[in-house]
Design a protein around this motif. Structure first.
Motif, short mmCIF file in Angstrom:
data_model
loop_
_atom_site.label_atom_id
_atom_site.label_comp_id
_atom_site.label_asym_id
_atom_site.label_seq_id
_atom_site.Cartn_x
_atom_site.Cartn_y
_atom_site.Cartn_z
N ILE A 147 0.84 -1.21 0.00
CA ILE A 147 0.00 0.00 0.00
C ILE A 147 0.87 1.25 0.00
O ILE A 147 0.59 2.22 -0.72
CB ILE A 147 -0.95 -0.02 1.21
N GLY B 76 2.34 1.64 -3.50
CA GLY B 76 1.29 2.05 -4.44
C GLY B 76 0.90 3.50 -4.26
O GLY B 76 0.63 4.21 -5.24
N THR B 77 0.87 3.96 -3.01
CA THR B 77 0.54 5.37 -2.73
C THR B 77 1.54 6.30 -3.38
O THR B 77 1.17 7.32 -3.99
CB THR B 77 0.51 5.61 -1.20
N LEU C 219 0.94 6.38 -7.21
CA LEU C 219 -0.23 7.17 -7.62
C LEU C 219 -0.05 8.66 -7.35
O LEU C 219 -0.79 9.48 -7.88
CB LEU C 219 -1.48 6.67 -6.91
N SER D 286 0.98 9.90 -12.99
CA SER D 286 -0.20 9.07 -12.71
C SER D 286 -1.52 9.84 -12.74
O SER D 286 -2.58 9.25 -12.94
CB SER D 286 -0.06 8.38 -11.35
N THR E 217 -5.18 3.71 -3.32
CA THR E 217 -4.26 2.57 -3.30
C THR E 217 -4.76 1.47 -2.39
O THR E 217 -4.76 0.29 -2.76
CB THR E 217 -2.86 3.01 -2.82
N THR E 218 -5.20 1.84 -1.19
CA THR E 218 -5.73 0.85 -0.24
C THR E 218 -6.96 0.18 -0.82
O THR E 218 -7.12 -1.05 -0.72
CB THR E 218 -6.09 1.52 1.10
N ILE F 127 -3.35 1.19 -10.96
CA ILE F 127 -4.50 0.73 -10.18
C ILE F 127 -4.84 -0.71 -10.54
O ILE F 127 -5.09 -1.54 -9.66
CB ILE F 127 -5.72 1.65 -10.41
N LEU G 191 -2.31 -2.97 -8.97
CA LEU G 191 -2.55 -3.08 -7.52
C LEU G 191 -3.74 -3.99 -7.23
O LEU G 191 -3.72 -4.76 -6.26
CB LEU G 191 -2.80 -1.70 -6.92
#
Length: 441
Positions: free
Chosen positions: A23, A26-27, A30, A35, A49-50, A75, A78
């Motif tokens: 997470i 990914g954060t 993004l 992005s 992301t979560t 996304i 993920l």
């Protein structure tokens, strides 16, 4: 010179940690200018992301306009990572490199896939990737048939690719501002998308059992329960929503009979962790919204891409209640007796889940301006990793979004896994105490 002490993590702790690291990474991805179209806050980047990693689908920004194609691809990645599991991909890489998968990794996989024993976990992972990639590829082709004529080759194929991953992993992320409302009567979209999240939500254990044994009589008890219960709940839900929303001008009221049936089917099967919608959830009657909340809480099957307390957990509690009312002591189903440990586990999962949901709703009623029903709906949707929304997610404060981030994380890793990762083992029970009755009920 003393060697530094090696920190040994329990499987549950390692599972929680890998998700948290995923997470965080990914954060950061993004939040890159590459992005987004206009930039988003760190909280929104964390939220999306979560939501993707936990295959939920709730979003505090519009994915169709806030993110570039690169951001949307992140996304999708993920979602795939979260749906199949980070540890599953780690095991896949190990196998591709020809390395042996150790006991510790197998134990983590057992925890991640909710398996009762460690045997056959690696074989399940192999089948999981074969099924997932094959099903998603076929679905992408069918979806592209609809969207290529509308959007052109590049965008149409990408939309097919994105929605195939999102649907199979029960994420509910869509690249249309109103999700799939424009396709309420489209047979291909309704059949392909609903088939994807039903297959993804039924559980890989069930899919492998069906693939290997072919005949219903040879299926395991778990597979039989999942197949029968899924069919019964889906049909009952479709009928109930059809009746409740039939005359509602905001949902089914203005549709033809054929479109009413398609919409009722889609919206009946979606709440069990899929998150796609072909009807405006905010326009539904309160009775329908409450019923959808129940479906979201129950969720999909164990070892699936979906969330919730899991269908088999709800069935075990129901069977335990039925057994008590009949005055029996042993729970039986399909000429098989269930061990008492499963009942305690099912009750623990349910009670802990309810406590976290109630706490989240309580906190958000203090800080948010939305109605109680809207807040409760979003929280249950987050816990069930469903992604259905009454359209108020973007209105929440940063505190409200952080609360939902935690609930989505809890819903994905599982309440027991999270508790196990924080708890300290008390060791074996060496002392037995005398029994005494207390009054209940």
């Amino acid at each position: 010179m003393k060697m530094p002490k090696v920190i040994k993590l329990k499987p549950s702790q390692l599972l929680v940690l890998t998700f948290a690291i995923g997470i965080a990474a990914g954060t950061c991805l993004l939040k890159l200018p590459l992005s987004t179209t206009q930039g988003i806050s760190w909280v929104d980047a964390l939220f999306v992301t979560t939501s993707a990693m936990t295959v939920t689908g709730l979003s505090s920004v519009d994915p169709s306009t806030a993110f570039t194609m690169f951001g949307q691809t992140v996304i999708a990645f993920l979602i795939q990572l979260g749906g199949l599991g980070i540890m599953s991909f780690a095991v896949l890489i190990y196998m591709m490199l020809g390395r042996k998968v150790g006991i510790q990794d197998r134990m983590v996989m057992q925890q991640a896939l909710n398996q009762t024993n460690i045997g056959g976990v690696i074989r399940l992972v192999k089948y999981m990737f074969i099924f997932a990639f094959a099903i998603e590829f076929v679905a992408m082709i069918f979806l592209s048939i609809v969207w290529v004529p509308e959007l052109g080759w590049r965008k149409g194929v990408f939309y097919g690719f994105f929605h195939a991953i999102s649907a199979f992993n029960n994420a509910g992320f869509g690249l249309f501002s109103n999700n799939l409302i424009n396709y309420v009567g489209n047979p291909i979209i309704n059949i392909v998308i609903s088939a994807l999240f039903i297959v993804g939500g039924i559980g890989f254990t069930v899919l492998v059992d069906m693939w290997q044994n072919k005949r219903f009589k040879k299926f395991s008890l778990h597979t039989k329960i999942m197949l029968i219960a899924t069919l019964v709940i889906n049909l009952m839900s479709m009928l109930l929503l059809f009746v409740l929303e039939y005359g509602n001008p905001g949902t089914l009221g203005g549709l033809s009979l054929a479109d009413k049936l398609w919409a009722s089917w889609f919206q009946a099967v979606s709440p069990r962790t899929a998150g796609f919608n072909t009807l405006d959830i905010g326009a539904m009657h309160e009775a329908s919204i409450f019923f959808i909340m129940i479906l979201m809480f129950i969720g999909a099957g164990s070892a699936s891409t979906g969330g919730g307390i899991k269908l088999t957990t709800a069935i075990v509690i129901f069977l335990a209640t039925l057994t008590f009312l009949k005055g029996r002591k042993e729970i039986t189903v399909g000429k098989r007796a269930l061990d008492g440990g499963y009942i305690v586990r099912a009750l623990s999962i349910t009670i802990i889940s309810i406590l976290f949901i109630v706490a989240a709703i309580f906190l958000m009623t203090i800080t948010e301006n939305e109605s109680f029903l809207e807040i409760a709906f979003e929280v249950v949707s987050a816990f069930g990793t469903v992604g259905l929304s009454m359209g108020v997610t973007a209105n929440f404060t940063d505190f409200g979004k952080i609360v939902l981030v935690f609930i989505m994380f809890l819903g994905k890793v599982g309440p027991l896994t999270l508790i196990y990762s924080l708890a300290t083992p008390s060791g074996k029970e060496l002392v037995r105490y005398p029994k005494e009755d207390i009054l209940t009920g």
